[in-house]
Design a protein around this motif. Sequence first.
Motif, PDB file in Angstrom:
ATOM      1  N   SER A  30     -66.912  31.391  49.934  1.00 32.22           N
ATOM      2  CA  SER A  30     -66.899  29.930  50.062  1.00 32.22           C
ATOM      3  C   SER A  30     -65.500  29.435  50.393  1.00 32.22           C
ATOM      4  O   SER A  30     -64.542  30.203  50.471  1.00 32.22           O
ATOM      5  N   VAL A  31     -65.358  28.115  50.544  1.00 34.49           N
ATOM      6  CA  VAL A  31     -64.055  27.504  50.813  1.00 34.49           C
ATOM      7  C   VAL A  31     -63.070  27.796  49.681  1.00 34.49           C
ATOM      8  O   VAL A  31     -61.858  27.719  49.876  1.00 34.49           O
ATOM      9  N   LEU A  32     -63.586  28.154  48.509  1.00 37.00           N
ATOM     10  CA  LEU A  32     -62.697  28.463  47.383  1.00 37.00           C
ATOM     11  C   LEU A  32     -61.960  29.787  47.561  1.00 37.00           C
ATOM     12  O   LEU A  32     -61.032  30.077  46.811  1.00 37.00           O
ATOM     13  N   LEU A  80     -65.963  22.725  40.614  1.00 35.72           N
ATOM     14  CA  LEU A  80     -65.742  23.831  41.537  1.00 35.72           C
ATOM     15  C   LEU A  80     -64.804  23.420  42.662  1.00 35.72           C
ATOM     16  O   LEU A  80     -63.821  24.093  42.942  1.00 35.72           O
ATOM     17  N   PHE A  81     -65.103  22.297  43.331  1.00 30.91           N
ATOM     18  CA  PHE A  81     -64.244  21.909  44.457  1.00 30.91           C
ATOM     19  C   PHE A  81     -62.843  21.523  43.975  1.00 30.91           C
ATOM     20  O   PHE A  81     -61.867  21.677  44.711  1.00 30.91           O
ATOM     21  N   ALA A  82     -62.736  21.050  42.736  1.00 31.03           N
ATOM     22  CA  ALA A  82     -61.415  20.674  42.211  1.00 31.03           C
ATOM     23  C   ALA A  82     -60.472  21.885  42.166  1.00 31.03           C
ATOM     24  O   ALA A  82     -59.250  21.721  42.247  1.00 31.03           O
ATOM     25  N   ARG A 102     -60.143  24.049  44.512  1.00 34.66           N
ATOM     26  CA  ARG A 102     -59.519  24.026  45.832  1.00 34.66           C
ATOM     27  C   ARG A 102     -58.477  22.900  45.912  1.00 34.66           C
ATOM     28  O   ARG A 102     -57.354  23.105  46.368  1.00 34.66           O
ATOM     29  N   ALA A 103     -58.894  21.719  45.439  1.00 34.22           N
ATOM     30  CA  ALA A 103     -58.005  20.555  45.540  1.00 34.22           C
ATOM     31  C   ALA A 103     -56.739  20.764  44.714  1.00 34.22           C
ATOM     32  O   ALA A 103     -55.637  20.428  45.152  1.00 34.22           O
ATOM     33  N   GLU A 104     -56.890  21.338  43.516  1.00 32.79           N
ATOM     34  CA  GLU A 104     -55.699  21.558  42.679  1.00 32.79           C
ATOM     35  C   GLU A 104     -54.786  22.622  43.274  1.00 32.79           C
ATOM     36  O   GLU A 104     -53.574  22.587  43.094  1.00 32.79           O
ATOM     37  N   VAL A 112     -54.377  22.995  46.542  1.00 33.41           N
ATOM     38  CA  VAL A 112     -53.704  22.323  47.654  1.00 33.41           C
ATOM     39  C   VAL A 112     -52.669  21.320  47.156  1.00 33.41           C
ATOM     40  O   VAL A 112     -51.547  21.262  47.655  1.00 33.41           O
ATOM     41  N   LEU A 113     -53.046  20.525  46.151  1.00 30.96           N
ATOM     42  CA  LEU A 113     -52.201  19.399  45.737  1.00 30.96           C
ATOM     43  C   LEU A 113     -51.183  19.787  44.666  1.00 30.96           C
ATOM     44  O   LEU A 113     -50.114  19.195  44.582  1.00 30.96           O
ATOM     45  N   LYS A 114     -51.560  20.755  43.799  1.00 31.71           N
ATOM     46  CA  LYS A 114     -50.727  21.009  42.627  1.00 31.71           C
ATOM     47  C   LYS A 114     -50.353  22.475  42.469  1.00 31.71           C
ATOM     48  O   LYS A 114     -49.910  22.896  41.404  1.00 31.71           O
TER      49      LYS A 114
END
Lengths: 303, 303
Positions: A180-182, A214-216, A218-220, A222-224
């Motif tokens: 997956s994108v993860l 789950l998507f967080a 990925r976001a974390e 990228v962002l953190k």
Amino acid sequence: MSSETRYADWIAVDWGTTHLRAWAMQGDVARAEASSDDGMGTLDRDGFEPALLRLIEPWLGQGRMPILACGMVGARQGWHEAPYVSVPTTPGTLTPVQAPTTDPRLHLMIVPGLSQSEPADVMRGEETQIAGFLAAQPGFDGVLCLPGTHAKWVRISAEEAVSFQTAMTGEMFHLLAEKSVLRHSIGTEGEDPKAFTEAVSDTISRPEKLTQRLFALRAENVLKNLSLATARARLSGYLIGAELAATKPYWLGQEVAIAGSPKLAAAYASALQTQGVQPHVFDAGPLTRLGLARIHASLTESA
Amino acid sequence: MSSETRYADWIAVDWGTTHLRAWAMQGDVARAEASSDDGMGTLDRDGFEPALLRLIEPWLGQGRMPILACGMVGARQGWHEAPYVSVPTTPGTLTPVQAPTTDPRLHLMIVPGLSQSEPADVMRGEETQIAGFLAAQPGFDGVLCLPGTHAKWVRISAEEAVSFQTAMTGEMFHLLAEKSVLRHSIGTEGEDPKAFTEAVSDTISRPEKLTQRLFALRAENVLKNLSLATARARLSGYLIGAELAATKPYWLGQEVAIAGSPKLAAAYASALQTQGVQPHVFDAGPLTRLGLARIHASLTESA
């Protein structure tokens, strides 16, 4: 039985989708072991018997050798279908189904899987692990968890598998971590026990948030700059937490045993400990062989 | 701007992981459209400019052509990073980032994605769809749902995207339906609206049962000949139901708009209707182009 002295009395076979393992047995003692990656999923129908012979031919004598097999070998798309036996049933005394063979030295019997009508569920291979577990822990009364690709939770009482429930936790983990994108945000190794147990607790208390969490990851990342190891621990915690949320009626207030690979079993144990459960942990490694020996012995006793 | 009469004033570009689309624009009117499967995910860095020129070269004149692009083209691994802009922000007036080009005829600008710090979340491409949605529905106040591979739920008020939440529903569906053990039990087409809405309702009311329900699709196929079409509808219902359980604070008691491909948007609408929500449904097809035109117009206005 002939009186010929043979290397093995019988042969135990564990034949799943991705692997084939065999043991040369004398009674309940394994004298030799062999394995290959000739899983059911990688072979054509014509390839089953040659794949088995490649492993066990050195152990065959002149007569007919009893072979007791379990796993996907008994599925509809396997060597020969061994129809499911419905729970409640006693795994240690399941009646194997005889399968056709070409080589006259082979007398192949296949252990049936278990089914449950409501909620609909099936297992094939784990019934033999349960038989092995009960051979090692006679009289166990409680819930047995077999974590893995398709984790099984089994209520056991008076040597019977009473009911069971499957969770696709291992398969979901691999799909999300690798396909997956993860996949860019999840490490292939590394541990973070605190992140794991927090993720377990979060998901058990708010299971409806799973898809957002789950998507967080990925976001974390990228962002953190969330570390790959922490993201891996959290993904595992979210999915095992979701499994524990679904299986709560199985483990809440029960005697719980976990039998798995040591690392995975320890992860499940620490997940359950966040909920106040103190499970007994066992290495699942020998269970299939023990279960085949138990079922083989019951055949001999009843013969 | 030169006074030369050109085929296009500017070019709009939607460049995602798997696709590339371009429109030759005069003001906010598309005179021509071209597309290819040269997605960001399939190209090396050296391949970006040639892939764009293969589509738009016929539209270029002698001077420098303004090109406004959105999507993964602005990701860190894209042509040039357009750093995320944090919500709350107004998608229609986002400031694009200029990207380096080799061909002197290209003046490439990239729309930034949006980010949210807590809970951590990101989007890239959907910000332009939101701008397009607001160009078509000025003054909308409520929640916009953009279903898809990574579905987005966006709170909108006073032309601003206030907060948002991502669910990996589309990606989970494809992984489970095509790559997991369920693939033999899930049809590639066919509908069962009743099974779908029942699965949605079941999951919203008992979200913790998700992981058990998934494997039951396989078991019911094996034990009860569950049809492939019904299993597909149920899998979709379970996953959309899980998304609705996670996003309940977004849609409960709110004005909800759904913009997606017509079939998927209709499925989300019927899922929300089981919860008493009557969403407005829009075709997302034109939204990216509309959004690029809106952002391009705001650049011209502010210039």
